[in-house]
Design a protein around this motif. Structure first.
Motif, PDB file in Angstrom:
ATOM      1  N   ARG A 150       0.845  -1.221   0.000  1.00 46.62           N
ATOM      2  CA  ARG A 150       0.000   0.000   0.000  1.00 46.62           C
ATOM      3  C   ARG A 150       0.865   1.250   0.000  1.00 46.62           C
ATOM      4  N   ARG A 151       1.844   1.263   0.899  1.00 44.71           N
ATOM      5  CA  ARG A 151       2.703   2.441   1.027  1.00 44.71           C
ATOM      6  C   ARG A 151       3.586   2.615  -0.208  1.00 44.71           C
ATOM      7  N   LEU A 152       4.049   1.515  -0.779  1.00 46.49           N
ATOM      8  CA  LEU A 152       4.853   1.580  -1.999  1.00 46.49           C
ATOM      9  C   LEU A 152       4.049   2.199  -3.141  1.00 46.49           C
ATOM     10  N   ALA A 153       2.813   1.728  -3.333  1.00 45.79           N
ATOM     11  CA  ALA A 153       1.975   2.250  -4.431  1.00 45.79           C
ATOM     12  C   ALA A 153       1.741   3.753  -4.260  1.00 45.79           C
ATOM     13  N   ALA A 154       1.470   4.179  -3.030  1.00 48.53           N
ATOM     14  CA  ALA A 154       1.224   5.609  -2.758  1.00 48.53           C
ATOM     15  C   ALA A 154       2.499   6.422  -3.029  1.00 48.53           C
ATOM     16  N   TYR A 155       3.638   5.870  -2.637  1.00 57.27           N
ATOM     17  CA  TYR A 155       4.904   6.582  -2.830  1.00 57.27           C
ATOM     18  C   TYR A 155       5.263   6.671  -4.313  1.00 57.27           C
ATOM     19  N   GLN A 156       5.016   5.600  -5.046  1.00 57.30           N
ATOM     20  CA  GLN A 156       5.305   5.627  -6.493  1.00 57.30           C
ATOM     21  C   GLN A 156       4.445   6.679  -7.206  1.00 57.30           C
ATOM     22  N   GLU A 157       3.216   6.860  -6.746  1.00 53.21           N
ATOM     23  CA  GLU A 157       2.365   7.927  -7.305  1.00 53.21           C
ATOM     24  C   GLU A 157       2.961   9.299  -7.023  1.00 53.21           C
ATOM     25  N   GLN A 158       3.491   9.474  -5.801  1.00 55.99           N
ATOM     26  CA  GLN A 158       4.134  10.753  -5.452  1.00 55.99           C
ATOM     27  C   GLN A 158       5.361  11.018  -6.337  1.00 55.99           C
ATOM     28  N   LEU A 159       6.098   9.960  -6.653  1.00 51.39           N
ATOM     29  CA  LEU A 159       7.281  10.112  -7.512  1.00 51.39           C
ATOM     30  C   LEU A 159       6.877  10.518  -8.931  1.00 51.39           C
ATOM     31  N   LYS A 160       5.797   9.940  -9.434  1.00 52.26           N
ATOM     32  CA  LYS A 160       5.318  10.306 -10.779  1.00 52.26           C
ATOM     33  C   LYS A 160       4.832  11.760 -10.809  1.00 52.26           C
ATOM     34  N   LYS A 161       4.190  12.160  -9.710  1.00 48.95           N
ATOM     35  CA  LYS A 161       3.740  13.558  -9.610  1.00 48.95           C
ATOM     36  C   LYS A 161       4.955  14.501  -9.546  1.00 48.95           C
ATOM     37  N   LEU A 162       5.986  14.081  -8.823  1.00 50.89           N
ATOM     38  CA  LEU A 162       7.219  14.866  -8.729  1.00 50.89           C
ATOM     39  C   LEU A 162       7.816  15.064 -10.128  1.00 50.89           C
ATOM     40  N   HIS A 163       7.808  14.019 -10.933  1.00 52.43           N
ATOM     41  CA  HIS A 163       8.298  14.135 -12.316  1.00 52.43           C
ATOM     42  C   HIS A 163       7.466  15.143 -13.111  1.00 52.43           C
ATOM     43  N   ARG A 164       6.149  15.058 -12.998  1.00 47.48           N
ATOM     44  CA  ARG A 164       5.285  15.990 -13.756  1.00 47.48           C
ATOM     45  C   ARG A 164       5.542  17.435 -13.344  1.00 47.48           C
ATOM     46  N   ASN A 165       5.674  17.665 -12.045  1.00 47.10           N
ATOM     47  CA  ASN A 165       5.950  19.018 -11.539  1.00 47.10           C
ATOM     48  C   ASN A 165       7.315  19.525 -12.024  1.00 47.10           C
ATOM     49  N   THR A 166       8.295  18.621 -12.041  1.00 52.46           N
ATOM     50  CA  THR A 166       9.650  18.974 -12.495  1.00 52.46           C
ATOM     51  C   THR A 166       9.634  19.324 -13.976  1.00 52.46           C
ATOM     52  N   GLN A 167       8.950  18.500 -14.755  1.00 51.22           N
ATOM     53  CA  GLN A 167       8.836  18.742 -16.195  1.00 51.22           C
ATOM     54  C   GLN A 167       8.234  20.122 -16.458  1.00 51.22           C
ATOM     55  N   ALA A 168       7.168  20.436 -15.731  1.00 47.96           N
ATOM     56  CA  ALA A 168       6.497  21.739 -15.910  1.00 47.96           C
ATOM     57  C   ALA A 168       7.438  22.894 -15.540  1.00 47.96           C
ATOM     58  N   ALA A 169       8.198  22.725 -14.445  1.00 47.25           N
ATOM     59  CA  ALA A 169       9.111  23.792 -13.997  1.00 47.25           C
ATOM     60  C   ALA A 169      10.207  24.043 -15.027  1.00 47.25           C
ATOM     61  N   PHE A 170      10.776  22.980 -15.594  1.00 50.44           N
ATOM     62  CA  PHE A 170      11.859  23.153 -16.563  1.00 50.44           C
ATOM     63  C   PHE A 170      11.347  23.537 -17.949  1.00 50.44           C
ATOM     64  N   ASP A 171      10.128  23.113 -18.277  1.00 50.87           N
ATOM     65  CA  ASP A 171       9.533  23.529 -19.554  1.00 50.87           C
ATOM     66  C   ASP A 171       9.358  25.047 -19.617  1.00 50.87           C
ATOM     67  N   ALA A 172       9.260  25.682 -18.446  1.00 55.53           N
ATOM     68  CA  ALA A 172       9.096  27.143 -18.393  1.00 55.53           C
ATOM     69  C   ALA A 172      10.412  27.878 -18.650  1.00 55.53           C
ATOM     70  N   VAL A 173      11.519  27.123 -18.722  1.00 58.75           N
ATOM     71  CA  VAL A 173      12.834  27.723 -19.001  1.00 58.75           C
ATOM     72  C   VAL A 173      13.219  27.382 -20.445  1.00 58.75           C
ATOM     73  N   PRO A 174      13.532  28.384 -21.295  1.00 61.25           N
ATOM     74  CA  PRO A 174      13.944  28.067 -22.669  1.00 61.25           C
ATOM     75  C   PRO A 174      15.137  27.105 -22.655  1.00 61.25           C
ATOM     76  N   GLU A 175      15.135  26.148 -23.575  1.00 57.78           N
ATOM     77  CA  GLU A 175      16.201  25.132 -23.566  1.00 57.78           C
ATOM     78  C   GLU A 175      17.586  25.748 -23.697  1.00 57.78           C
ATOM     79  N   SER A 176      17.684  26.867 -24.423  1.00 53.10           N
ATOM     80  CA  SER A 176      18.994  27.527 -24.602  1.00 53.10           C
ATOM     81  C   SER A 176      19.550  28.057 -23.278  1.00 53.10           C
ATOM     82  N   LYS A 177      18.686  28.235 -22.290  1.00 54.45           N
ATOM     83  CA  LYS A 177      19.141  28.754 -20.985  1.00 54.45           C
ATOM     84  C   LYS A 177      19.342  27.648 -19.948  1.00 54.45           C
TER      85      LYS A 177
END
Length: 303
Positions: free
Chosen positions: A168-195
């Motif tokens: 149970r705890r593993l499944a919940a934690y893996q969901e948090q990790l996937k959410k962390l990836h989505r949040n990270t992707q959004a944060a870096f997508d806001a920065v132009p790749e050249s920078k």
């Protein structure tokens, strides 16, 4: 009456035995946190290398050998992160152990170029015997889904009675990790790749570099133990000036003087410090907290 008392004592003893958490030893603080997130109240985790400490510089102590021998499970990162003396002590203890990095698609190191400029290639020393494998898989939260699975499987094997709890705890934690990836992707997508260009103290962020298309350069290789040559430092100074790199970071596990010197010579400003191979104090005292903090610092400095 005596019989009743003996029965009560046995009941108290069995519930106390059940209540005692399983002793687990983790090789370093990030792995220890993953074990705590999945193990919850059923585990008691001791880290060989604690918060703000450098795994690359750690050598095992007699006290740590005792802790390993008293554990029911030892968790290693694997992939060459742990020094030979740690690996030897774990194997000699005969305590069950598992490698969290098992089965993860790793990046190979590449040799022979000045500095460590890459999307995901790097030049490393071998003082900590990484071989040609980069062990820093925790800088990619999607790879951590497999990492967490390996930890969960090891806990279940060591404590089968807790199987449903751990799952149970593993499944919940893996969901948090996937959410962390989505949040990270959004944060870096806001920065132009050249920078998306960063200087750090040692080459610890190649998996993040590959996942989110960031260029990291570092005066030191994957192990923080080897000092860079004057030629490498000069090449990095030239590169920072040429590429106008604004995001310059020290690390929590390292002396900041090298990064400060490079920043001074290039006119760049040190943007703060990143948590590379170890957790810190709140809010960086958990893997997810640490990663979220690093992403925010990086995204702000690169813009």
């Amino acid at each position: 009456m005596k019989l009743w008392k003996a029965g009560l004592a046995a009941l108290c003893f069995s519930s106390a035995a059940y209540a005692a958490p399983m002793p687990v030893v983790a090789s370093f603080s990030i792995l220890g946190d993953v074990a705590k997130q999945i193990g919850g109240s059923r585990v008691s985790v001791h880290n060989l290398v604690g918060a703000d400490q450098d795994s690359h510089a750690y050598h095992i102590t007699s006290g740590d050998i005792k802790k390993i021998r008293a554990a029911k499970l030892v968790l290693l990162n694997g992939l060459g992160l742990e020094a030979a003396d740690v690996q030897r002590a774990v194997k000699q203890s005969k305590i069950p152990y598992a490698e969290a990095g098992k089965g993860i698609q790793t990046l190979k190191t590449e040799h022979g170029h000045d500095g460590h400029d890459h999307h995901h290639d790097h030049d490393h020393d071998h003082s900590h015997d990484h071989g040609d494998t980069d062990p820093h898989v925790w800088t990619d939260p999607l790879l951590m889904v497999t990492y967490a699975q390996n930890v969960g499987d090891a806990l279940i094997q060591a404590d089968p009675a807790g199987k449903d709890y751990y799952r149970r705890r593993l499944a919940a934690y893996q969901e948090q990790l996937k959410k962390l990836h989505r949040n990270t992707q959004a944060a870096f997508d806001a920065v132009p790749e050249s920078k998306r260009k960063v200087l750090t103290g040692h080459d610890a962020f190649a998996y993040m570099a590959k996942r989110y298309r960031i260029r990291f350069i570092a005066p030191q290789g994957v192990s923080s133990a080897a000092e860079p040559s004057a030629k490498q430092v000069a090449a990095i100074i030239r590169q920072i000036k040429r590429d106008n790199i604004k995001a310059v970071f020290a690390e929590n596990i390292k002396d900041a003087r090298m990064v400060e010197r490079i920043a001074k010579e290039t006119g760049a400003r040190v943007s703060g410090r990143l948590y590379s191979d170890a957790l810190g104090k709140a809010p960086t005292d958990s893997y997810i907290g640490m990663y979220t903090y690093n992403v925010r610092m990086l995204a702000n400095a690169m813009k």
